[in-house]
Design a protein around this motif. Structure first.
Motif, PDB file in Angstrom:
ATOM      1  N   UNK A  61      61.063 -53.664   3.359  1.00  0.00           N
ATOM      2  CA  UNK A  61      62.397 -53.000   3.923  1.00  0.00           C
ATOM      3  C   UNK A  61      63.478 -54.412   4.129  1.00  0.00           C
ATOM      4  N   UNK A  62      63.244 -55.296   4.124  1.00  0.00           N
ATOM      5  CA  UNK A  62      64.042 -56.591   4.156  1.00  0.00           C
ATOM      6  C   UNK A  62      64.064 -57.051   2.609  1.00  0.00           C
ATOM      7  N   UNK A  63      62.834 -57.336   2.102  1.00  0.00           N
ATOM      8  CA  UNK A  63      62.989 -58.084   0.867  1.00  0.00           C
ATOM      9  C   UNK A  63      63.559 -57.566  -0.339  1.00  0.00           C
ATOM     10  N   UNK A  64      63.263 -56.141  -0.511  1.00  0.00           N
ATOM     11  CA  UNK A  64      63.652 -55.455  -1.638  1.00  0.00           C
ATOM     12  C   UNK A  64      65.228 -55.201  -1.637  1.00  0.00           C
ATOM     13  N   UNK A  65      65.891 -54.867  -0.685  1.00  0.00           N
ATOM     14  CA  UNK A  65      67.308 -54.777  -0.435  1.00  0.00           C
ATOM     15  C   UNK A  65      68.126 -56.089  -0.786  1.00  0.00           C
ATOM     16  N   UNK A  66      67.525 -57.166   0.044  1.00  0.00           N
ATOM     17  CA  UNK A  66      68.152 -58.338  -0.013  1.00  0.00           C
ATOM     18  C   UNK A  66      68.105 -59.059  -1.597  1.00  0.00           C
ATOM     19  N   UNK A  67      66.891 -59.113  -1.938  1.00  0.00           N
ATOM     20  CA  UNK A  67      67.030 -59.509  -3.503  1.00  0.00           C
ATOM     21  C   UNK A  67      67.676 -58.786  -4.379  1.00  0.00           C
ATOM     22  N   UNK A  68      67.520 -57.336  -4.230  1.00  0.00           N
ATOM     23  CA  UNK A  68      68.525 -56.754  -5.138  1.00  0.00           C
ATOM     24  C   UNK A  68      69.971 -56.994  -4.918  1.00  0.00           C
ATOM     25  N   UNK A 127      61.528 -49.606  -8.381  1.00  0.00           N
ATOM     26  CA  UNK A 127      60.171 -50.269  -8.363  1.00  0.00           C
ATOM     27  C   UNK A 127      59.915 -50.912  -6.933  1.00  0.00           C
ATOM     28  N   UNK A 128      60.764 -51.164  -6.429  1.00  0.00           N
ATOM     29  CA  UNK A 128      60.378 -51.569  -5.042  1.00  0.00           C
ATOM     30  C   UNK A 128      59.752 -50.517  -4.260  1.00  0.00           C
ATOM     31  N   UNK A 129      59.962 -49.424  -4.276  1.00  0.00           N
ATOM     32  CA  UNK A 129      59.481 -48.175  -3.553  1.00  0.00           C
ATOM     33  C   UNK A 129      57.904 -48.061  -4.279  1.00  0.00           C
ATOM     34  N   UNK A 130      58.043 -48.359  -5.641  1.00  0.00           N
ATOM     35  CA  UNK A 130      56.488 -47.995  -6.316  1.00  0.00           C
ATOM     36  C   UNK A 130      55.630 -49.333  -6.273  1.00  0.00           C
ATOM     37  N   UNK A 131      56.233 -50.371  -6.290  1.00  0.00           N
ATOM     38  CA  UNK A 131      55.182 -51.925  -6.269  1.00  0.00           C
ATOM     39  C   UNK A 131      55.066 -52.322  -4.884  1.00  0.00           C
TER      40      UNK A 131
END
Length: 162
Positions: A61-68, A127-131
């Motif tokens: 929840x933090x890593x995917x949006x932040x890195x995106x 892919x953040x949701x899938x992986x």
């Protein structure tokens, strides 16, 4: 303002991107690698002080949006590169001498970065949701609106920096 002239400029930039998609591939694969390393650290940081499960956030929840968002900012330079590439190829003067007005040329130049950024955001969040098991607990429409606003803001910033 003629949309056909802007579309001709955008079509040329799409052809250039299709001939060398390395930038797009790198800006999509590299964030996934960074997310894989950062997710555990964000998961550990999200544990509350009491150690209870209430309020615990997942690292995704933090890593995917932040890195995106971080990698979306790298696209700002790509807006300017689309114009300076024309200077390097000595085609900028021909483009300016064409019947296209400056606003039509710049409108055509922003189409490819907007499409690139939209594709990057969709792929990375998807892919953040899938992986990484990212779960969106709010409205997907609101998230899409924020992503669209981010894309427009970043492309506008790229134009401003020209």
């Amino acid at each position: 303002m003629s949309l056909w002239r802007s579309w001709a400029v955008a079509k040329h930039d799409l052809r250039v991107l299709r001939s060398d998609p390395a930038f797009l591939v790198i800006m999509t694969v590299m964030p996934l690698i960074v997310m894989a390393f950062i997710k555990p650290a964000f998961g550990t940081a999200a544990v509350p002080f009491g150690g209870g499960a209430a309020g615990r956030a997942d690292g995704a929840a933090h890593a995917v949006p932040a890195v995106t968002v971080m990698f979306a900012f790298f696209l700002v330079g790509n807006v300017g590169f689309g114009v300076f590439r024309e200077h390097g190829w000595n085609t900028w003067e021909r483009l300016r001498a064409s019947p296209a007005a400056p606003a039509e040329v710049m409108a055509g130049k922003v189409v490819v970065p907007l499409l690139t950024l939209a594709l990057q955001l969709v792929v990375l969040i998807g892919l953040g949701g899938v992986l990484f098991d990212l779960r969106v607990h709010g409205s997907l429409v609101a998230m899409a609106a924020v992503a669209g606003a981010l894309a427009l803001c970043l492309v506008a910033m790229g134009l401003f920096l020209l």
